[in-house]
Design an enzyme around this catalytic site. Structure first.
Site, PDB file in Angstrom:
ATOM      1  N   SER A 212       0.840  -1.200   0.000  1.00 18.85           N
ATOM      2  CA  SER A 212       0.000   0.000   0.000  1.00 18.85           C
ATOM      3  C   SER A 212       0.870   1.244   0.000  1.00 18.85           C
ATOM      4  O   SER A 212       1.983   1.241   0.559  1.00 18.85           O
ATOM      5  CB  SER A 212      -0.860  -0.018   1.265  1.00 18.85           C
ATOM      6  OG  SER A 212      -1.464   1.238   1.478  1.00 18.85           O
TER       7      SER A 212
ATOM      8  N   TYR B 115      -2.061  -1.502  11.103  1.00 23.49           N
ATOM      9  CA  TYR B 115      -2.363  -1.977   9.744  1.00 23.49           C
ATOM     10  C   TYR B 115      -1.241  -1.540   8.783  1.00 23.49           C
ATOM     11  O   TYR B 115      -0.683  -2.353   8.045  1.00 23.49           O
ATOM     12  CB  TYR B 115      -3.722  -1.440   9.250  1.00 23.49           C
ATOM     13  CG  TYR B 115      -3.816  -1.456   7.741  1.00 23.49           C
ATOM     14  CD1 TYR B 115      -4.054  -2.654   7.065  1.00 23.49           C
ATOM     15  CD2 TYR B 115      -3.616  -0.297   6.988  1.00 23.49           C
ATOM     16  CE1 TYR B 115      -4.091  -2.682   5.681  1.00 23.49           C
ATOM     17  CE2 TYR B 115      -3.649  -0.320   5.610  1.00 23.49           C
ATOM     18  CZ  TYR B 115      -3.887  -1.513   4.954  1.00 23.49           C
ATOM     19  OH  TYR B 115      -3.900  -1.532   3.596  1.00 23.49           O
TER      20      TYR B 115
ATOM     21  N   LYS C 145       1.978  -3.714   6.482  1.00 26.25           N
ATOM     22  CA  LYS C 145       2.380  -3.636   5.074  1.00 26.25           C
ATOM     23  C   LYS C 145       3.888  -3.394   4.970  1.00 26.25           C
ATOM     24  O   LYS C 145       4.576  -3.990   4.146  1.00 26.25           O
ATOM     25  CB  LYS C 145       1.602  -2.525   4.350  1.00 26.25           C
ATOM     26  CG  LYS C 145       0.111  -2.822   4.214  1.00 26.25           C
ATOM     27  CD  LYS C 145      -0.134  -4.080   3.390  1.00 26.25           C
ATOM     28  CE  LYS C 145      -1.590  -4.495   3.347  1.00 26.25           C
ATOM     29  NZ  LYS C 145      -1.787  -5.836   2.775  1.00 26.25           N
TER      30      LYS C 145
HETATM   31  C1  UD1 Z   1      -7.225   4.249   3.880  1.00 22.35           C
HETATM   32  C2  UD1 Z   1      -6.117   3.975   4.819  1.00 22.35           C
HETATM   33  C3  UD1 Z   1      -4.994   3.322   4.076  1.00 22.35           C
HETATM   34  C4  UD1 Z   1      -5.485   2.036   3.466  1.00 22.35           C
HETATM   35  C5  UD1 Z   1      -6.703   2.281   2.612  1.00 22.35           C
HETATM   36  C6  UD1 Z   1      -7.313   0.930   2.295  1.00 22.35           C
HETATM   37  C7  UD1 Z   1      -6.312   5.700   6.568  1.00 22.35           C
HETATM   38  C8  UD1 Z   1      -5.680   6.913   7.168  1.00 22.35           C
HETATM   39  N1  UD1 Z   1      -5.691   5.205   5.484  1.00 22.35           N
HETATM   40  O1  UD1 Z   1      -6.740   5.129   2.870  1.00 22.35           O
HETATM   41  O2  UD1 Z   1      -3.920   3.056   4.942  1.00 22.35           O
HETATM   42  O3  UD1 Z   1      -4.472   1.462   2.680  1.00 22.35           O
HETATM   43  O4  UD1 Z   1      -7.678   3.040   3.320  1.00 22.35           O
HETATM   44  O5  UD1 Z   1      -8.473   1.056   1.597  1.00 22.35           O
HETATM   45  O6  UD1 Z   1      -7.315   5.234   7.036  1.00 22.35           O
HETATM   46  N2  UD1 Z   1     -12.984  10.647   3.584  1.00 22.35           N
HETATM   47  C9  UD1 Z   1     -14.000  11.497   3.936  1.00 22.35           C
HETATM   48  N3  UD1 Z   1     -15.140  10.967   4.455  1.00 22.35           N
HETATM   49  C10 UD1 Z   1     -15.325   9.615   4.633  1.00 22.35           C
HETATM   50  C11 UD1 Z   1     -14.265   8.759   4.257  1.00 22.35           C
HETATM   51  C12 UD1 Z   1     -13.109   9.304   3.747  1.00 22.35           C
HETATM   52  O7  UD1 Z   1     -13.877  12.710   3.812  1.00 22.35           O
HETATM   53  O8  UD1 Z   1     -16.372   9.214   5.127  1.00 22.35           O
HETATM   54  C13 UD1 Z   1     -11.747  11.207   3.008  1.00 22.35           C
HETATM   55  C14 UD1 Z   1     -10.506  10.896   3.827  1.00 22.35           C
HETATM   56  O9  UD1 Z   1     -10.286  11.908   4.756  1.00 22.35           O
HETATM   57  C15 UD1 Z   1      -9.436  10.855   2.721  1.00 22.35           C
HETATM   58  C16 UD1 Z   1     -10.180  10.370   1.492  1.00 22.35           C
HETATM   59  O10 UD1 Z   1     -11.559  10.580   1.754  1.00 22.35           O
HETATM   60  O11 UD1 Z   1      -8.986  12.151   2.463  1.00 22.35           O
HETATM   61  C17 UD1 Z   1      -9.955   8.893   1.213  1.00 22.35           C
HETATM   62  O12 UD1 Z   1     -10.227   8.165   2.391  1.00 22.35           O
HETATM   63  P1  UD1 Z   1     -10.261   6.566   2.396  1.00 22.35           P
HETATM   64  O13 UD1 Z   1     -11.136   6.067   1.319  1.00 22.35           O
HETATM   65  O14 UD1 Z   1     -10.554   6.124   3.790  1.00 22.35           O
HETATM   66  O15 UD1 Z   1      -8.790   6.151   1.980  1.00 22.35           O
HETATM   67  P2  UD1 Z   1      -7.377   6.533   2.661  1.00 22.35           P
HETATM   68  O16 UD1 Z   1      -7.541   7.206   3.949  1.00 22.35           O
HETATM   69  O17 UD1 Z   1      -6.576   7.254   1.621  1.00 22.35           O
END
Ligand code: UD1
Length: 337
Positions: free
Chosen positions: A125, A150, A154
């Site tokens: 990842s 987690y 990785k």
């Molecule tokens: C997350 C994990 C990452 C993992 C990946 C697996 C964290 C910090 N990172 O990535 O280690 O490999 O998932 O799928 O958890 N967001 C919102 N509202 C929501 C959900 C997300 O605003 O309800 C935003 C988050 O702040 C982020 C973006 O959307 O900026 C993507 O979030 P997400 O899909 O959870 O992925 P990552 O955080 O990049």
């Protein structure tokens, strides 16, 4: 050629099984069904017209892993997806994560190493880069201390594989560092199946769009980015799945430059949370209910891939746009309801 896919009924695993079968490989899936449904097997079969071999097995059971490999000694390669992946859960239960993600990896490697042909693809990842200092992120970017158990699994997983390759010249491995996989197969026969409240952005968006959730919380709009929301590299899961087949072929054909290689898998384009919402609104032709809330702990500001190495060395490039991926995610959501 027989290929083992652990976690083959999960989100990325199932799409990879489809691409492997489409390329003529015989697939054996191991999955413990802890975070996947047996119905995914039917979805895969309906797309490819071929039912993969399925073995329900918990990879933490070392003796069972050994017995499996004895029976399937003709395996030519393994793609290892099986792992727990909820960041928040890993913070609350680190030992479970180390057991699920590290012990299992070691057992699979121990058995694979005994085979005549040891070709291994690992699900890593972009989380290993943490908040990288330079965008886009190349494979040479330094590995940062993990933000969660987690993420640490990785990093440790990569270390274990690299160390194994170092002492075993016949053991070949590629670690694939995924950016943010989204979307679903265009047939909508397989896709992401989040259990409970989705932690990831896109399934939360599609569930909100369909009315299962009232509104999306956007985690912070005061980041130092053009619109204040975090930036990620969202890649269509089918593009990602195809990269696994290409990586595996590279090892099987002996085209690898060294017996341990690492590739970033992303599109190379960063999108903000608001841009992802806009994409959803475009493809679904509806407005999304959302509000901006506090930042989420542990989120990096920005992460998107430099894909030069994957493009030139692997000869792979992501083909789908954010809208394509979002369209497929929306179609999948509508199939589920
Ligand atoms: C997350 C994990 C990452 C993992 C990946 C697996 C964290 C910090 N990172 O990535 O280690 O490999 O998932 O799928 O958890 N967001 C919102 N509202 C929501 C959900 C997300 O605003 O309800 C935003 C988050 O702040 C982020 C973006 O959307 O900026 C993507 O979030 P997400 O899909 O959870 O992925 P990552 O955080 O990049």
């Amino acid at each position: 050629m027989k290929i083992l896919v652990t976690g083959g009924l999960g989100f990325i695993g199932s799409h990879t099984v489809v691409e492997l079968q489409n390329s003529g490989y015989e697939v054996v899936i191991i999955d413990d069904l802890s975070n996947a449904s047996i119905e995914v097997l039917e979805g895969i079969t309906s797309i490819t017209g071929q039912q993969p071999i399925f073995v329900k097995l918990d990879l933490k059971e070392k003796q069972e892993v050994r017995a499996f490999f004895k029976k399937h000694h003709d395996i030519c390669g393994a793609i290892h997806f099986a792992a727990s992946k909820a960041v928040g859960e890993s913070v609350g239960n680190p030992l479970m994560y180390y057991e699920n993600n590290i012990n299992t990896l070691v057992y699979v490697l121990q058995e694979l190493k005994k085979l005549e042909s040891s070709n291994f693809i690992f699900s890593s990842s972009c989380t290993v880069y943490g908040q990288a200092d330079v965008m886009p992120i190349t494979e040479k970017a330094p590995i940062k201390p993990a933000e969660s158990p987690y993420g640490n699994t990785k990093k440790i997983g990569e270390d274990i594989i690299r160390d194994t390759c170092m002492v075993s010249p016949d053991f070949k491995a590629i670690a694939l560092r995924y950016f943010n996989p989204i979307g679903a197969h265009d047939s909508a026969a397989i896709g992401e199946l989040p259990i409970g409240v989705p932690q990831n952005l896109v399934p939360f968006i599609t569930q909100t769009g369909i009315g299962m959730r009232e509104e999306l919380s956007v985690f912070g709009n005061d980041y130092p980015t053009p619109d204040g929301t975090c930036i990620r590299d969202y890649i269509h899961v089918v593009d990602l799945a195809k990269a696994h087949v290409i990586a595996l072929q590279r090892l099987l054909n002996g085209e690898n430059d060294s017996n341990y290689e690492v590739f970033n898998l992303g599109t190379g384009t960063g999108s903000s949370v608001l841009e992802v919402i806009e994409s959803f609104e475009r493809v679904s032709n509806q407005k999304l209910n959302y509000k901006v809330v506090e930042r989420r702990k542990g989120d990096v500001i920005s992460a998107y891939a430099d894909t030069t190495k994957a493009n030139t060395v692997l000869g792979w490039k992501a083909e789908s746009s954010l809208d394509d991926a979002m369209k497929s995610a929306w179609k999948w959501q509508n199939t589920l309801n």
